[in-house]
Design an enzyme around this catalytic site. Structure first.
Site, mmCIF file in Angstrom:
data_model
loop_
_atom_site.group_PDB
_atom_site.id
_atom_site.type_symbol
_atom_site.label_atom_id
_atom_site.label_comp_id
_atom_site.label_asym_id
_atom_site.label_seq_id
_atom_site.Cartn_x
_atom_site.Cartn_y
_atom_site.Cartn_z
ATOM 1 N N GLU A 104 0.983 -1.122 0.274
ATOM 2 C CA GLU A 104 -0.080 0.000 -0.077
ATOM 3 C C GLU A 104 0.965 0.703 -0.191
ATOM 4 O O GLU A 104 0.621 2.527 0.573
ATOM 5 C CB GLU A 104 -0.571 0.202 1.518
ATOM 6 C CG GLU A 104 -2.440 -1.090 1.009
ATOM 7 C CD GLU A 104 -3.409 0.161 1.976
ATOM 8 O OE1 GLU A 104 -4.386 -1.366 2.262
ATOM 9 O OE2 GLU A 104 -3.453 1.235 1.982
ATOM 10 N N TYR A 116 -6.749 4.744 -7.953
ATOM 11 C CA TYR A 116 -6.483 4.021 -7.417
ATOM 12 C C TYR A 116 -5.422 2.936 -7.462
ATOM 13 O O TYR A 116 -5.476 1.777 -8.491
ATOM 14 C CB TYR A 116 -7.339 3.217 -6.325
ATOM 15 C CG TYR A 116 -6.075 2.607 -5.103
ATOM 16 C CD1 TYR A 116 -6.475 3.167 -3.748
ATOM 17 C CD2 TYR A 116 -6.367 1.622 -4.949
ATOM 18 C CE1 TYR A 116 -5.926 3.208 -2.914
ATOM 19 C CE2 TYR A 116 -5.771 1.159 -3.953
ATOM 20 C CZ TYR A 116 -5.909 1.625 -2.917
ATOM 21 O OH TYR A 116 -4.828 1.464 -1.106
ATOM 22 N N GLU A 132 -1.116 0.828 -5.914
ATOM 23 C CA GLU A 132 -0.563 0.785 -5.203
ATOM 24 C C GLU A 132 1.308 0.040 -5.142
ATOM 25 O O GLU A 132 1.091 -0.256 -6.725
ATOM 26 C CB GLU A 132 -0.476 -0.193 -4.001
ATOM 27 C CG GLU A 132 -1.753 -0.109 -3.136
ATOM 28 C CD GLU A 132 -2.530 -0.808 -2.925
ATOM 29 O OE1 GLU A 132 -1.400 -1.702 -2.326
ATOM 30 O OE2 GLU A 132 -3.483 -0.938 -2.464
ATOM 31 N N HIS A 158 -0.616 -8.283 -2.013
ATOM 32 C CA HIS A 158 -1.580 -7.697 -1.342
ATOM 33 C C HIS A 158 -3.190 -7.929 -1.694
ATOM 34 O O HIS A 158 -3.395 -7.703 -3.436
ATOM 35 C CB HIS A 158 -1.463 -6.231 -1.109
ATOM 36 C CG HIS A 158 -2.384 -5.493 -0.449
ATOM 37 N ND1 HIS A 158 -3.072 -4.065 -0.579
ATOM 38 C CD2 HIS A 158 -3.805 -5.565 0.983
ATOM 39 C CE1 HIS A 158 -4.254 -3.731 0.586
ATOM 40 N NE2 HIS A 158 -4.441 -5.202 1.081
ATOM 41 N N ASP A 168 -0.513 -8.834 2.473
ATOM 42 C CA ASP A 168 -1.812 -8.854 3.683
ATOM 43 C C ASP A 168 -2.664 -9.894 2.488
ATOM 44 O O ASP A 168 -2.639 -9.005 1.614
ATOM 45 C CB ASP A 168 -1.995 -7.321 3.426
ATOM 46 C CG ASP A 168 -3.242 -7.095 3.825
ATOM 47 O OD1 ASP A 168 -4.359 -7.858 4.042
ATOM 48 O OD2 ASP A 168 -4.144 -6.023 3.263
ATOM 49 N N ASP A 181 -2.744 -11.409 7.654
ATOM 50 C CA ASP A 181 -1.722 -11.292 6.663
ATOM 51 C C ASP A 181 -0.690 -11.928 7.095
ATOM 52 O O ASP A 181 -0.593 -12.449 7.892
ATOM 53 C CB ASP A 181 -0.287 -9.612 7.722
ATOM 54 C CG ASP A 181 -1.168 -8.198 7.229
ATOM 55 O OD1 ASP A 181 -0.729 -7.984 6.334
ATOM 56 O OD2 ASP A 181 -2.551 -8.147 8.027
ATOM 57 N N HIS A 190 -2.239 -2.955 10.180
ATOM 58 C CA HIS A 190 -1.923 -3.551 10.304
ATOM 59 C C HIS A 190 -0.658 -4.138 11.464
ATOM 60 O O HIS A 190 0.464 -2.631 11.120
ATOM 61 C CB HIS A 190 -1.578 -4.262 8.830
ATOM 62 C CG HIS A 190 -3.401 -4.774 7.997
ATOM 63 N ND1 HIS A 190 -2.937 -5.538 7.818
ATOM 64 C CD2 HIS A 190 -3.454 -3.836 7.046
ATOM 65 C CE1 HIS A 190 -4.060 -5.840 6.842
ATOM 66 N NE2 HIS A 190 -4.426 -4.933 6.673
#
Ligand SMILES: *[C@@H]1O[C@H](CO)[C@@H](O)[C@H](O)[C@H]1NC(C)=O
Ligand SMILES: *[C@@H]1O[C@H](CO)[C@@H](O)[C@H](O)[C@H]1NC(C)=O
Length: 314
Positions: free
Chosen positions: A65, A104, A106, A161, A195, A240, A280
């Site tokens: 992220e 969006y 990452e 992720h 994650d 995770d 997290h």
């Protein structure tokens, strides 16, 4: 009097010896979802300080992220890290920006100590492959490290992720990535980490049998079920994960070393302060040193020898 203080001295030497051996044998791999790490977080000094302390625990740390649109937050973190822990030299390797929507995206970033780990390969899993059209939101950015001081020596890391609503499918598709990477780099020593959202509402019990990463042979899920990897008091989910492939790799792991790192407890933060850092906990695992047995035995027998010696002479 003299002999008892000598004994004490020997005992302390023994303790220091054992601690050093154990310290030296730790090669720590971490995976941390930083929850929107970018410009605004990088401006919060307390958050950056906590992040620095957490990452400085790891020889290799996968960050997820990372949403560093200006491209300044990661370099800033790296320079803080190198200032904070001058004993090591930290570098980072980052994926491109990944995501289905252009608004969006990452990045996966691996931060590693150049004095204990050498990057020997990197591979961006493609968006589309025949028979597997766009399986992931964030295709794995696969890396390979050489770590001469570990028992395993060289290994591959596959980060992921997952998208919470597509967890079952994405976890299953990771199995294809694993198979491809094993063939491409002719290795069995592969770790998958990140994650995974592999719990609670996102991975229903009945769906687990559809996930080859769970049902497949020679795959070891190291983070125990029912372990809480989330910061919020109100949630308790094992999102995770760290999974290793191959018996050889499983044997090269320090037994029971895989766990979340509760930085809130460790650094005495309030829930609110911890949530500023992330929602997290990082998850971590230790790799055995190449001289795991030898050096420990040497330290033990040496101190036993000194202990006996002191008994005979005093
Ligand atoms: C879930 O996966 C499908 C296909 O693999 C994709 O079309 C869809 O956009 C994904 N959903 C999300 C929220 O990413
Ligand atoms: C440590 O010793 C045991 C038994 O002697 C052996 O099976 C294991 O592979 C050794 N581990 C390492 C890291 O050398």
């Amino acid at each position: 009097m003299r002999s008892s203080s000598l004994l004490l001295l020997l005992f302390l030497t023994f303790l220091v010896g054992v601690c050093e051996v154990q310290g030296a044998s730790d090669f720590r791999i971490c995976a941390f979802n930083l929850h929107h790490f970018g410009d605004s977080k990088s401006k919060k000094s307390n958050v950056m300080h906590t992040l620095t302390r957490i990452i400085a625990r790891c020889d290799v740390c996968l960050l997820q992220e990372v949403r560093d649109t200006q491209g300044k937050a990661v370099p800033l973190l790296l320079s803080r890290l190198n200032r904070y822990d001058a004993q090591h030299d930290y570098k980072a390797v980052a994926s491109e920006r990944l995501g289905r929507s252009s608004s969006y995206q990452e990045q996966y970033v691996f931060v590693y100590r150049t004095d204990t780990a050498t990057l020997t390969g990197q591979y961006q899993y493609p968006d589309d492959r025949p028979g597997d059209v766009d399986a992931f939101s964030r295709e794995p950015f696969v890396v390979r490290f050489k770590a001469p001081k570990t028992d395993i020596k060289e290994f591959v890391l596959i980060p992921q992720h997952t998208t919470p609503t597509n967890t079952t499918k994405e976890l299953d598709a990771l199995y294809d990535v694993l198979e491809q990477v094993k063939t491409m780099w002719k290795t069995q020593n592969v770790m998958l980490l990140g994650d995974f959202n592999a719990d609670c509402g996102y991975l229903a019990k009945k769906n687990r049998k559809k996930v080859r990463l769970i049902t497949g042979k020679s795959l070891y899920w190291l983070i125990p079920e029912k372990t809480d990897t989330t910061v919020r008091l109100s949630t308790s989910c094992t999102y995770d994960r760290i999974v290793v492939h191959g018996e050889r790799f499983a044997r090269a792991i320090v037994p029971l070393s895989a766990s979340p790192f509760n930085f809130q407890l460790e650094y005495r933060l309030t829930e609110e302060q911890a949530l500023e850092v992330s929602d997290h906990y990082p998850v971590e695992v230790l790799l055995k040193d190449n001289a795991y047995n030898v050096s420990f035995n040497a330290a033990t027998s040496m101190s036993l020898y000194l202990f006996l010696l002191s008994h005979f002479f005093f």
